[in-house]
Design a protein around this motif. Structure first.
Motif: not given
Length: 246
Positions: A158-180
């Motif tokens: 899930d994390i890997a796919l989320f990173l690829f879908r948002n490729k190029g974006r700086l994602l904050s830690r809270r953003h990642l935690l909330e989304s995943l």
């Protein structure tokens, strides 16, 4: 999606938050412009909903700051009492993407937010997505690299796919935690934050996300993580730097 809403009217802000959360978005609220700008220096969002007249600065001033200081182009919707044509023109000309006039109509807000998100963020494919050597199959949470299956846990996938879908974006830690992890205030946040770091480290290693393979997964101190595509010229520059450091 992760949304930030700014309005000095508490009742309006609560209605906006309730409306967006009811359709599945995480909505964070702010009562003044400085609080939002302070947050944007360290946090990432998928969309901003802004009032025009605020106690400390105007909506257009906030939009100007965002467009000049943030590398990611966040979609911005004005939700305001301003209704003259010149106001709409000014709002859109300063860098906002859409303009909605109060009183807020719940259905219209949802429709405009969804339309902006569809415009900016590609809809995920239902069966598989491919980035170069990496083929993700969400059904079954399967990943192949060069046609060979790779073993990942469900959360790592899930994390890997989320990173690829948002490729190029700086994602904050809270953003990642909330989304995943699915909550704006998940229990055990500190523990999950350390777990996120462990997952990211393993993903970088197992997927070999390094410049020689066309990607770089990097940590940005005090903010979060960014997955970037690396072209040949940049890869050669990285290699030279590594050789010089050796």
């Amino acid at each position: 999606m992760r949304v930030a809403a700014l309005d000095d009217d508490v009742d309006q802000l609560e209605l906006t938050k309730y409306t967006l959360q009811a359709v599945g978005h995480d909505c964070h609220v702010f009562l003044d412009g400085e609080s939002l700008l302070k947050e944007l220096r360290r946090e990432s969002y998928d969309l901003l909903v802004l009032d025009w007249s605020l106690p400390d600065m105007s909506g257009p001033e906030i939009v100007h700051w965002i467009r000049e200081n943030l590398t990611e182009r966040i979609p911005i919707l004005f939700l305001t009492n301003r209704r003259e044509e010149r106001d709409i023109v000014e709002g859109l000309s300063c860098g906002a993407d859409d303009f909605m006039i109060k009183p807020m109509r719940v259905g219209e807000l949802v429709a405009r937010v969804q339309a902006l998100l569809r415009r900016v963020y590609a809809e995920p494919l239902p069966t598989e997505q491919v980035w170069g050597r990496y083929k993700f199959m969400p059904i079954g949470r399967r990943l192949e690299i060069d046609g060979k299956p790779v073993a990942l846990t469900q959360k790592e996938f899930d994390i890997a796919l989320f990173l690829f879908r948002n490729k190029g974006r700086l994602l904050s830690r809270r953003h990642l935690l909330e989304s995943l992890w699915g909550s704006s205030n998940p229990p055990g946040t500190e523990l999950m934050s350390r777990s996120l770091d462990t997952h990211i480290s393993r993903i970088r290693s197992v997927l070999n996300l390094r410049p020689e393979n066309g990607y770089r997964l990097s940590a940005v101190y005090g903010q979060g993580y960014r997955l970037e595509s690396i072209g040949n010229e940049e890869h050669e520059a990285d290699s030279r730097i590594e050789q010089e450091q050796d």
